[in-house]
Design a protein around this motif. Sequence first.
Motif, PDB file in Angstrom:
ATOM      1  N   SER A  15      22.311  41.742  35.728  1.00  0.00           N
ATOM      2  CA  SER A  15      21.968  40.575  36.535  1.00  0.00           C
ATOM      3  C   SER A  15      20.498  40.586  36.948  1.00  0.00           C
ATOM      4  N   LYS A  16      19.842  41.734  36.825  1.00  0.00           N
ATOM      5  CA  LYS A  16      18.417  41.837  37.123  1.00  0.00           C
ATOM      6  C   LYS A  16      17.627  41.901  35.812  1.00  0.00           C
ATOM      7  N   GLY A  17      18.154  41.271  34.760  1.00  0.00           N
ATOM      8  CA  GLY A  17      17.609  41.352  33.406  1.00  0.00           C
ATOM      9  C   GLY A  17      16.220  40.776  33.260  1.00  0.00           C
ATOM     10  N   GLU A  18      15.728  40.870  32.020  1.00  0.00           N
ATOM     11  CA  GLU A  18      14.354  40.472  31.754  1.00  0.00           C
ATOM     12  C   GLU A  18      14.252  39.109  31.080  1.00  0.00           C
ATOM     13  N   ALA A  19      15.293  38.323  31.062  1.00  0.00           N
ATOM     14  CA  ALA A  19      15.243  37.033  30.367  1.00  0.00           C
ATOM     15  C   ALA A  19      14.542  35.980  31.209  1.00  0.00           C
ATOM     16  N   ASP A  20      14.243  34.863  30.560  1.00  0.00           N
ATOM     17  CA  ASP A  20      13.647  33.738  31.275  1.00  0.00           C
ATOM     18  C   ASP A  20      14.613  33.243  32.340  1.00  0.00           C
ATOM     19  N   GLU A  21      14.085  32.572  33.341  1.00  0.00           N
ATOM     20  CA  GLU A  21      14.935  32.036  34.397  1.00  0.00           C
ATOM     21  C   GLU A  21      15.890  30.984  33.867  1.00  0.00           C
ATOM     22  N   VAL A  37      35.176  45.370  26.238  1.00  0.00           N
ATOM     23  CA  VAL A  37      34.327  45.535  27.419  1.00  0.00           C
ATOM     24  C   VAL A  37      35.225  45.975  28.578  1.00  0.00           C
ATOM     25  N   PHE A  38      34.924  47.141  29.138  1.00  0.00           N
ATOM     26  CA  PHE A  38      35.664  47.685  30.271  1.00  0.00           C
ATOM     27  C   PHE A  38      34.891  47.324  31.532  1.00  0.00           C
ATOM     28  N   VAL A  39      35.440  46.398  32.317  1.00  0.00           N
ATOM     29  CA  VAL A  39      34.796  45.961  33.558  1.00  0.00           C
ATOM     30  C   VAL A  39      35.378  46.800  34.689  1.00  0.00           C
ATOM     31  N   ALA A  40      34.537  47.619  35.298  1.00  0.00           N
ATOM     32  CA  ALA A  40      34.990  48.528  36.346  1.00  0.00           C
ATOM     33  C   ALA A  40      33.903  48.698  37.389  1.00  0.00           C
ATOM     34  N   ASP A  41      34.304  48.785  38.637  1.00  0.00           N
ATOM     35  CA  ASP A  41      33.380  48.994  39.744  1.00  0.00           C
ATOM     36  C   ASP A  41      33.029  50.475  39.800  1.00  0.00           C
ATOM     37  N   PRO A  42      31.780  50.838  39.549  1.00  0.00           N
ATOM     38  CA  PRO A  42      31.412  52.252  39.525  1.00  0.00           C
ATOM     39  C   PRO A  42      31.529  52.946  40.887  1.00  0.00           C
ATOM     40  N   THR A  43      31.634  52.181  41.960  1.00  0.00           N
ATOM     41  CA  THR A  43      31.743  52.784  43.295  1.00  0.00           C
ATOM     42  C   THR A  43      33.186  52.890  43.768  1.00  0.00           C
ATOM     43  N   ALA A  44      34.143  52.375  43.002  1.00  0.00           N
ATOM     44  CA  ALA A  44      35.555  52.373  43.413  1.00  0.00           C
ATOM     45  C   ALA A  44      36.187  53.746  43.192  1.00  0.00           C
ATOM     46  N   SER A  45      37.365  53.909  43.777  1.00  0.00           N
ATOM     47  CA  SER A  45      38.136  55.135  43.612  1.00  0.00           C
ATOM     48  C   SER A  45      38.452  55.346  42.132  1.00  0.00           C
ATOM     49  N   MET A  46      38.376  56.555  41.681  1.00  0.00           N
ATOM     50  CA  MET A  46      38.585  56.861  40.268  1.00  0.00           C
ATOM     51  C   MET A  46      40.064  56.979  39.900  1.00  0.00           C
ATOM     52  N   ARG A  73      30.929  49.466  28.829  1.00  0.00           N
ATOM     53  CA  ARG A  73      31.342  49.484  30.246  1.00  0.00           C
ATOM     54  C   ARG A  73      30.327  48.686  31.027  1.00  0.00           C
ATOM     55  N   ILE A  74      30.829  47.912  31.990  1.00  0.00           N
ATOM     56  CA  ILE A  74      29.932  47.051  32.756  1.00  0.00           C
ATOM     57  C   ILE A  74      30.504  46.854  34.162  1.00  0.00           C
ATOM     58  N   ALA A  75      29.638  46.682  35.121  1.00  0.00           N
ATOM     59  CA  ALA A  75      30.046  46.426  36.508  1.00  0.00           C
ATOM     60  C   ALA A  75      30.514  44.971  36.640  1.00  0.00           C
ATOM     61  N   PRO A  76      31.409  44.681  37.587  1.00  0.00           N
ATOM     62  CA  PRO A  76      31.934  43.321  37.750  1.00  0.00           C
ATOM     63  C   PRO A  76      30.858  42.258  37.971  1.00  0.00           C
ATOM     64  N   GLU A  77      29.845  42.557  38.767  1.00  0.00           N
ATOM     65  CA  GLU A  77      28.806  41.557  39.038  1.00  0.00           C
ATOM     66  C   GLU A  77      27.971  41.264  37.794  1.00  0.00           C
ATOM     67  N   ASP A  78      27.768  42.275  36.946  1.00  0.00           N
ATOM     68  CA  ASP A  78      27.040  42.065  35.705  1.00  0.00           C
ATOM     69  C   ASP A  78      27.879  41.269  34.703  1.00  0.00           C
ATOM     70  N   ALA A  79      29.196  41.532  34.674  1.00  0.00           N
ATOM     71  CA  ALA A  79      30.079  40.760  33.790  1.00  0.00           C
ATOM     72  C   ALA A  79      30.075  39.292  34.197  1.00  0.00           C
TER      73      ALA A  79
END
Length: 124
Positions: A15-21, A37-46, A73-79
Amino acid sequence: MAAVKIQWKTIQNLSKGEADEDEAPSIFASVKKPCVVFVADPTASMADFEKIDTVVFANEKIGLAMKAFDALRIAPEDAESDPILGGHGKGVPRLLVVDPSKEKVKVLEEKKIKVSGLYKLMKS
């Protein structure tokens, strides 16, 4: 036969990528194969993720089928911010199976993530 190890590529801070606006970046810019694509919160309980990792991803049939897919693997907000993945499911964890044309996205969420369900999506 021993389980096949899946080589996951972690995508972070998309979400903080380098593409044009005007145009959001996509994780699929250089991907040619279909993807799981495995969407998982990296801060959640394992605990929830360990079951998926030790049961679903450790399954020999899934491991062999994954050879035909890119594993991301990707975080939910990035997905959600990705133009292809955004709007496909809300639950975490979830698996998204994306076809090579990047036009079809199939979703398995939370408790529905099982070997048979993932294998069925991968075959179709």
